[in-house]
Motif scaffolding. Sequence first.
Motif, PDB file in Angstrom:
ATOM      1  N   ASP A 118      -2.872   4.610  -2.836  1.00  0.00           N
ATOM      2  CA  ASP A 118      -4.090   3.846  -2.598  1.00  0.00           C
ATOM      3  C   ASP A 118      -5.035   4.578  -1.658  1.00  0.00           C
ATOM      4  O   ASP A 118      -6.246   4.520  -1.808  1.00  0.00           O
ATOM      5  CB  ASP A 118      -3.727   2.484  -1.985  1.00  0.00           C
ATOM      6  CG  ASP A 118      -2.818   1.692  -2.909  1.00  0.00           C
ATOM      7  OD1 ASP A 118      -3.286   1.306  -3.983  1.00  0.00           O
ATOM      8  OD2 ASP A 118      -1.628   1.498  -2.556  1.00  0.00           O
ATOM      9  N   LEU A 144      -6.440  -4.110   0.141  1.00  0.00           N
ATOM     10  CA  LEU A 144      -5.072  -3.663   0.438  1.00  0.00           C
ATOM     11  C   LEU A 144      -4.483  -4.424   1.621  1.00  0.00           C
ATOM     12  O   LEU A 144      -3.345  -4.176   2.013  1.00  0.00           O
ATOM     13  CB  LEU A 144      -5.075  -2.169   0.778  1.00  0.00           C
ATOM     14  CG  LEU A 144      -5.541  -1.217  -0.327  1.00  0.00           C
ATOM     15  CD1 LEU A 144      -5.762   0.174   0.229  1.00  0.00           C
ATOM     16  CD2 LEU A 144      -4.507  -1.190  -1.453  1.00  0.00           C
ATOM     17  N   THR A 191       5.202   4.481   1.950  1.00  0.00           N
ATOM     18  CA  THR A 191       5.144   3.194   1.249  1.00  0.00           C
ATOM     19  C   THR A 191       5.341   2.077   2.263  1.00  0.00           C
ATOM     20  O   THR A 191       6.338   2.072   2.990  1.00  0.00           O
ATOM     21  CB  THR A 191       6.246   3.111   0.173  1.00  0.00           C
ATOM     22  OG1 THR A 191       6.158   4.282  -0.629  1.00  0.00           O
ATOM     23  CG2 THR A 191       6.070   1.888  -0.698  1.00  0.00           C
ATOM     24  N   PRO A 224       0.819  -1.221   0.000  1.00  0.00           N
ATOM     25  CA  PRO A 224       0.000   0.000   0.000  1.00  0.00           C
ATOM     26  C   PRO A 224       0.853   1.271   0.000  1.00  0.00           C
ATOM     27  O   PRO A 224       1.889   1.344   0.662  1.00  0.00           O
ATOM     28  CB  PRO A 224      -0.805  -0.091   1.302  1.00  0.00           C
ATOM     29  CG  PRO A 224      -0.505  -1.410   1.903  1.00  0.00           C
ATOM     30  CD  PRO A 224       0.740  -1.938   1.271  1.00  0.00           C
ATOM     31  N   ARG A 225       0.387   2.225  -0.789  1.00  0.00           N
ATOM     32  CA  ARG A 225       1.027   3.541  -0.805  1.00  0.00           C
ATOM     33  C   ARG A 225       0.021   4.580  -0.303  1.00  0.00           C
ATOM     34  O   ARG A 225      -1.122   4.603  -0.730  1.00  0.00           O
ATOM     35  CB  ARG A 225       1.486   3.888  -2.219  1.00  0.00           C
ATOM     36  CG  ARG A 225       2.836   3.239  -2.559  1.00  0.00           C
ATOM     37  CD  ARG A 225       3.032   3.069  -4.040  1.00  0.00           C
ATOM     38  NE  ARG A 225       2.870   4.303  -4.774  1.00  0.00           N
ATOM     39  CZ  ARG A 225       3.839   5.225  -4.907  1.00  0.00           C
ATOM     40  NH1 ARG A 225       5.011   5.034  -4.342  1.00  0.00           N
ATOM     41  NH2 ARG A 225       3.638   6.312  -5.600  1.00  0.00           N
ATOM     42  N   LEU A 226       0.491   5.396   0.618  1.00  0.00           N
ATOM     43  CA  LEU A 226      -0.403   6.353   1.261  1.00  0.00           C
ATOM     44  C   LEU A 226       0.101   7.767   1.059  1.00  0.00           C
ATOM     45  O   LEU A 226       1.311   8.002   0.987  1.00  0.00           O
ATOM     46  CB  LEU A 226      -0.457   6.087   2.787  1.00  0.00           C
ATOM     47  CG  LEU A 226      -0.522   4.634   3.256  1.00  0.00           C
ATOM     48  CD1 LEU A 226      -0.365   4.571   4.772  1.00  0.00           C
ATOM     49  CD2 LEU A 226      -1.855   4.031   2.850  1.00  0.00           C
ATOM     50  N   MET A 234      -5.229  -3.999   4.667  1.00  0.00           N
ATOM     51  CA  MET A 234      -4.832  -2.901   5.543  1.00  0.00           C
ATOM     52  C   MET A 234      -5.986  -2.463   6.420  1.00  0.00           C
ATOM     53  O   MET A 234      -7.137  -2.418   5.988  1.00  0.00           O
ATOM     54  CB  MET A 234      -4.373  -1.721   4.679  1.00  0.00           C
ATOM     55  CG  MET A 234      -3.781  -0.599   5.485  1.00  0.00           C
ATOM     56  SD  MET A 234      -3.057   0.645   4.388  1.00  0.00           S
ATOM     57  CE  MET A 234      -4.412   1.731   4.247  1.00  0.00           C
TER      58      MET A 234
END
Length: 391
Positions: A47, A132, A241, A2-4, A134
């Motif tokens: 994401d 994700l 990341t 996941p990329r935030l 997450m």
Amino acid sequence: MPRLLHMADVHLGARHDDLGDAAAKQRERQFAAFSRAIDAALEQRVDVVLICGDLFDSNAQPRRSVERAAGELARLAERGVRAVLIPGTHDCYDPASIYRTFDLRALAGLPADSDLLTVLTPDLPSVRFGELDMEVHGPIFPTKSSTRSPLEGFRAGASGSPAGYQVGMIHGSLRVEGKVTSDDVLFTADEVAASGLHYLALGHWHSLLQGRAGGTVWAYPGAPEPVALDQDGAGHVLLVTIDGPAAAPSVRVASLAVGRTRFRRLDLDAASTASQDELCRRLTDLADPDLVLDVRLLGVAPDLLDLDTDEVERQLRDRFFRFRLRDMSVAALPDYPLPPEGTIAGFLTRDLRTRIMTAETAGTEDVAAETREALQLLRILLDEPKRVTLV
Ligand SMILES: [Mn+2]
């Protein structure tokens, strides 16, 4: 993986009472920075966007301002980017909360069951994005401040839900002994280390700061555009990341600049300043509408330098976003033959000189500077009384 994109403390709709006519301009700059943060999220194809409190400067905002902010969030939703928000201290989740008055999800044109835009509240303290792998937790209080830590008794992944990447969101202060010991919402590094979170997204501090406690990486992005003019660490959002197995992922944090306001502190030597005009010319060369320029004049000022800092500030005000000049120079000691001993002038000059030396030896610089000024004034009174106006 996941990329935030993590942002906080946008403070949309801040009043800026101290800025006068420039207040509306600064509000627009803050909105523009928010908009650039949304652009960055889309460009970076993240994401999830995390907004860690104080998106709004207060719970009382006109409907059109909330709609405008929701319009920006809708740009994320249109591209399938999820957003998670938590209330902060300025837009806290009290009974008058802006997040109770307005339904951001509806204003962004999303159905009630959409997971594209989530506001975490005491009734909805976490959200899980299965795709994700997450989980995002936001331990929120229904009040502006709390005597209890938001992490008290908190343990990510302990709720029985399937394990996965664990992300937390808190708007509050990390307790730092000797520095931060009281605030509206306070938590400790030990609690962060015991939280089971992989990344803790923070808000409340307006300057960029990051660190690690145990296995948890934490970060404050700061305000995307400074909310007050001393926030020289503001202007960023964070790209986070999360990589590797969910049991022990690695977390990388990088900052992206989205703010326009830049800061510069400039120390000038008074001794090399010939006149007020010359100083103004030199500073005019640095003119920049996005620059907050903070100038200090240091060292020993020549006797003939007659400086009116207010006038310099007035002259240069429009050339910068904000301009400040502080004259912290000290007056020169006399380099001329002293008046004869036994005269009043001779006695006063020698007495003041002794006091200056004593104060400088004792390290009481404010006394030394003041006495230097008294000595300079005495000399001008004796030699060029017409230059002095007593008011
Ligand atoms: Mn804030």
